[in-house]
Design a protein around this motif. Structure first.
Motif, PDB file in Angstrom:
ATOM      1  N   ARG A 229       0.816  -1.217   0.000  1.00  0.00           N
ATOM      2  CA  ARG A 229       0.000   0.000   0.000  1.00  0.00           C
ATOM      3  C   ARG A 229       0.847   1.263   0.000  1.00  0.00           C
ATOM      4  NH1 ARG A 229      -4.694  -1.866   4.256  1.00  0.00           N
ATOM      5  NH2 ARG A 229      -6.123  -2.747   2.709  1.00  0.00           N
ATOM      6  N   SER A 230       2.003   1.199   0.621  1.00  0.00           N
ATOM      7  CA  SER A 230       2.836   2.399   0.674  1.00  0.00           C
ATOM      8  C   SER A 230       3.378   2.774  -0.708  1.00  0.00           C
ATOM      9  CB  SER A 230       3.979   2.228   1.672  1.00  0.00           C
ATOM     10  OG  SER A 230       4.674   1.029   1.443  1.00  0.00           O
ATOM     11  N   ILE A 231       3.488   1.811  -1.620  1.00  0.00           N
ATOM     12  CA  ILE A 231       3.858   2.134  -2.999  1.00  0.00           C
ATOM     13  C   ILE A 231       2.744   2.935  -3.650  1.00  0.00           C
ATOM     14  CG2 ILE A 231       4.237   1.151  -5.301  1.00  0.00           C
ATOM     15  CD1 ILE A 231       5.750  -1.124  -4.000  1.00  0.00           C
ATOM     16  N   LEU A 232       1.518   2.457  -3.528  1.00  0.00           N
ATOM     17  CA  LEU A 232       0.363   3.175  -4.058  1.00  0.00           C
ATOM     18  C   LEU A 232       0.279   4.574  -3.452  1.00  0.00           C
ATOM     19  CD1 LEU A 232      -2.355   3.330  -5.590  1.00  0.00           C
ATOM     20  CD2 LEU A 232      -3.413   2.216  -3.607  1.00  0.00           C
ATOM     21  N   GLN A 233       0.463   4.667  -2.129  1.00  0.00           N
ATOM     22  CA  GLN A 233       0.363   5.952  -1.455  1.00  0.00           C
ATOM     23  C   GLN A 233       1.435   6.920  -1.944  1.00  0.00           C
ATOM     24  OE1 GLN A 233      -2.236   6.551   0.467  1.00  0.00           O
ATOM     25  NE2 GLN A 233      -1.583   8.707   0.632  1.00  0.00           N
ATOM     26  N   SER A 234       2.625   6.421  -2.217  1.00  0.00           N
ATOM     27  CA  SER A 234       3.700   7.278  -2.716  1.00  0.00           C
ATOM     28  C   SER A 234       3.334   7.883  -4.065  1.00  0.00           C
ATOM     29  CB  SER A 234       5.006   6.484  -2.831  1.00  0.00           C
ATOM     30  OG  SER A 234       5.467   6.076  -1.565  1.00  0.00           O
ATOM     31  N   LEU A 235       2.698   7.104  -4.920  1.00  0.00           N
ATOM     32  CA  LEU A 235       2.279   7.607  -6.223  1.00  0.00           C
ATOM     33  C   LEU A 235       1.169   8.636  -6.087  1.00  0.00           C
ATOM     34  CD1 LEU A 235       2.255   4.253  -8.242  1.00  0.00           C
ATOM     35  CD2 LEU A 235       3.977   6.071  -8.332  1.00  0.00           C
ATOM     36  N   ILE A 236       0.207   8.356  -5.216  1.00  0.00           N
ATOM     37  CA  ILE A 236      -0.903   9.290  -5.014  1.00  0.00           C
ATOM     38  C   ILE A 236      -0.398  10.594  -4.411  1.00  0.00           C
ATOM     39  CG2 ILE A 236      -3.039   9.672  -3.712  1.00  0.00           C
ATOM     40  CD1 ILE A 236      -3.597   6.662  -4.035  1.00  0.00           C
ATOM     41  N   GLU A 237       0.494  10.495  -3.416  1.00  0.00           N
ATOM     42  CA  GLU A 237       1.059  11.698  -2.811  1.00  0.00           C
ATOM     43  C   GLU A 237       1.893  12.481  -3.816  1.00  0.00           C
ATOM     44  OE1 GLU A 237       3.209  10.320   0.560  1.00  0.00           O
ATOM     45  OE2 GLU A 237       1.412   9.999   1.792  1.00  0.00           O
ATOM     46  N   GLY A 238       2.405  11.811  -4.851  1.00  0.00           N
ATOM     47  CA  GLY A 238       3.140  12.478  -5.916  1.00  0.00           C
ATOM     48  C   GLY A 238       2.246  13.117  -6.955  1.00  0.00           C
ATOM     49  N   GLY A 239       0.926  13.068  -6.735  1.00  0.00           N
ATOM     50  CA  GLY A 239      -0.022  13.742  -7.620  1.00  0.00           C
ATOM     51  C   GLY A 239      -0.539  12.906  -8.763  1.00  0.00           C
ATOM     52  N   CYS A 240      -0.345  11.595  -8.723  1.00  0.00           N
ATOM     53  CA  CYS A 240      -0.760  10.723  -9.817  1.00  0.00           C
ATOM     54  C   CYS A 240      -2.133  10.107  -9.560  1.00  0.00           C
ATOM     55  CB  CYS A 240       0.246   9.594 -10.020  1.00  0.00           C
ATOM     56  SG  CYS A 240       1.917  10.153 -10.382  1.00  0.00           S
ATOM     57  N   GLN A 241      -2.817   9.793 -10.632  1.00  0.00           N
ATOM     58  CA  GLN A 241      -3.962   8.894 -10.554  1.00  0.00           C
ATOM     59  C   GLN A 241      -3.461   7.506 -10.920  1.00  0.00           C
ATOM     60  OE1 GLN A 241      -7.021   9.859 -13.462  1.00  0.00           O
ATOM     61  NE2 GLN A 241      -5.542  10.975 -14.734  1.00  0.00           N
ATOM     62  N   VAL A 242      -3.972   6.490 -10.238  1.00  0.00           N
ATOM     63  CA  VAL A 242      -3.382   5.154 -10.346  1.00  0.00           C
ATOM     64  C   VAL A 242      -4.474   4.122 -10.585  1.00  0.00           C
ATOM     65  CG1 VAL A 242      -1.960   3.402  -9.206  1.00  0.00           C
ATOM     66  CG2 VAL A 242      -1.571   5.826  -8.715  1.00  0.00           C
ATOM     67  N   THR A 243      -4.235   3.236 -11.546  1.00  0.00           N
ATOM     68  CA  THR A 243      -5.080   2.065 -11.737  1.00  0.00           C
ATOM     69  C   THR A 243      -4.251   0.828 -11.426  1.00  0.00           C
ATOM     70  OG1 THR A 243      -6.348   3.141 -13.493  1.00  0.00           O
ATOM     71  CG2 THR A 243      -6.553   0.760 -13.308  1.00  0.00           C
ATOM     72  N   VAL A 244      -4.687   0.060 -10.435  1.00  0.00           N
ATOM     73  CA  VAL A 244      -4.021  -1.202 -10.082  1.00  0.00           C
ATOM     74  C   VAL A 244      -4.681  -2.311 -10.892  1.00  0.00           C
ATOM     75  CG1 VAL A 244      -3.436  -2.797  -8.224  1.00  0.00           C
ATOM     76  CG2 VAL A 244      -3.613  -0.343  -7.748  1.00  0.00           C
ATOM     77  N   VAL A 245      -3.882  -3.059 -11.650  1.00  0.00           N
ATOM     78  CA  VAL A 245      -4.433  -4.120 -12.503  1.00  0.00           C
ATOM     79  C   VAL A 245      -3.839  -5.460 -12.113  1.00  0.00           C
ATOM     80  CG1 VAL A 245      -4.799  -2.510 -14.418  1.00  0.00           C
ATOM     81  CG2 VAL A 245      -2.700  -3.875 -14.334  1.00  0.00           C
TER      82      VAL A 245
END
Length: 356
Positions: free
Chosen positions: A175-191
């Motif tokens: 989850r911390s990988i996802l959070q790092s991307l979101i905190e970096g301003g990205c929208q993320v799709t996990v597939v």
């Protein structure tokens, strides 16, 4: 109640049941972190493994809401020298709630010495010191990744609609990988890991992230060639298992380490700056340095203790990788800053795509 950790060679270590007492099989590994036991137990990369904690006292701050790396513990079991703390938020209650067995009162120093001297080895928990084993888990199987990957895509929006879109290919992401991307301003799709590249490309990603995950990277060999056309044109970051998979995809080889790197204190040198970062790691395999075509790959990071490959950058395509976990950032900001480097590269490529 007495219980035993029994290695595949028959050597037995005694202890007492904690958590959910039940027989279980797995690869016995050890981690050297002094804190972060909840994050370790919920890290999907530990799927199929019995985790031995070298720090002698585990459980002293209980379990904390929001600190888990996945919905539940993913390891097969845990081994501790001394368990501390009780109550509703205590570690033993938490393990039992999730159906995970453990042993306390074990001579963990002797367990670690055994693994360090004899190499990675399988074992089991049992109430019987001489149990019968009908079959051991196979690390060279896609079942470990499959057991921790999402089954359908999950979209995580950004605060702005035109944010860069990262597709996170889930081999067992933290989850911390996802959070790092979101905190970096990205929208993320996990597939899901098994999604074909054509479906991934249909999501119009600005960047790709190949996540961490469990098992032998060579279990992914039947799929690696399919990802090559995708990563040749889209900025890509690989972390841990993702790093190994990308190396395999471009012709490198991987090997099993004698006892792996697991803990929050592994020194890694960034070769361009000669800075040494103290990193968090969890892996039992590594990219073989002598298999790297240096006309294809630049070696960017190496492990100070054993010289193993810790980071790569492709010389032609927009790909770079890290064997360690930059999202954990136990040391300098430079390690966590790999995410910002990736996001900057993604944003720059997106701007070129939009404005030419």
């Amino acid at each position: 109640m007495d219980a035993y950790l029994v290695f595949e060679d028959g050597e037995t270590f005694s202890g007492q049941w904690i958590g959910s007492p039940k027989e279980t099989l797995g690869e016995v590994v050890f981690t050297t972190g002094m804190t972060g036991y909840q994050e370790v137990m919920t890290d999907p990369s530990y799927a199929g493994q019995i985790v031995t904690f070298t720090y002698p006292l585990i459980g002293n701050y209980g379990t904390v809401m929001g600190e888990s790396e996945s919905d539940a513990p993913t390891c097969t079991g845990v081994v501790v020298s001394e368990l501390f703390g009780g109550g509703e938020n205590g570690l033993a209650v938490w393990l039992d709630r999730h159906g995970v067995p453990g042993l306390s009162g074990v001579d963990t120093r002797a367990v670690v010495r055994k693994i360090r001297s004899q190499g990675a080895m399988r074992g089991m928990f049992s109430s019987n010191p001489r149990p019968t084993v009908t079959g051991w888990p196979d690390p060279l199987s896609a079942e470990w990744v499959d057991s921790v990957s999402v089954r359908t895509p999950v979209f995580h929006p950004a605060k702005v609609s035109d944010a860069s879109h990262i597709v996170l290919i889930d081999f067992g992401y933290k989850r911390s990988i996802l959070q790092s991307l979101i905190e970096g301003g990205c929208q993320v799709t996990v597939v899901p890991w098994f999604w074909p590249p054509q479906k991934i490309e249909s999501l119009d990603p600005d960047g790709l992230l190949f996540s961490n995950g469990p098992g032998d990277p060579k279990a992914m060999l039947p799929w690696v060639s399919g990802w090559v056309p995708l990563v040749q044109k889209i900025p890509t970051l690989g972390i841990c298992l993702g790093h190994q998979i990308l190396a395999l995809a471009f012709g490198a080889d991987t090997q099993r380490l004698p006892f792996g790197h697991r803990g929050s204190n592994h020194p890694v040198k960034e070769l361009a700056t000669e800075e040494v970062w103290m990193t968090s790691q969890n892996h039992g395999y590594a990219v073989c340095s002598d298999s790297l075509d240096l006309a294809v790959w630049e070696l960017t990071h190496s492990h100070v203790n054993d010289g193993s490959v810790e980071g790569l950058a492709h010389r032609q395509y927009p790909i770079f990788t890290a064997q360690f976990h930059p999202e954990a950032h136990p040391g300098p900001e430079d390690a966590a800053g790999l995410f910002q480097r990736f996001i900057d590269r993604v944003n720059a490529a997106k701007e070129v795509k939009v404005y030419g």
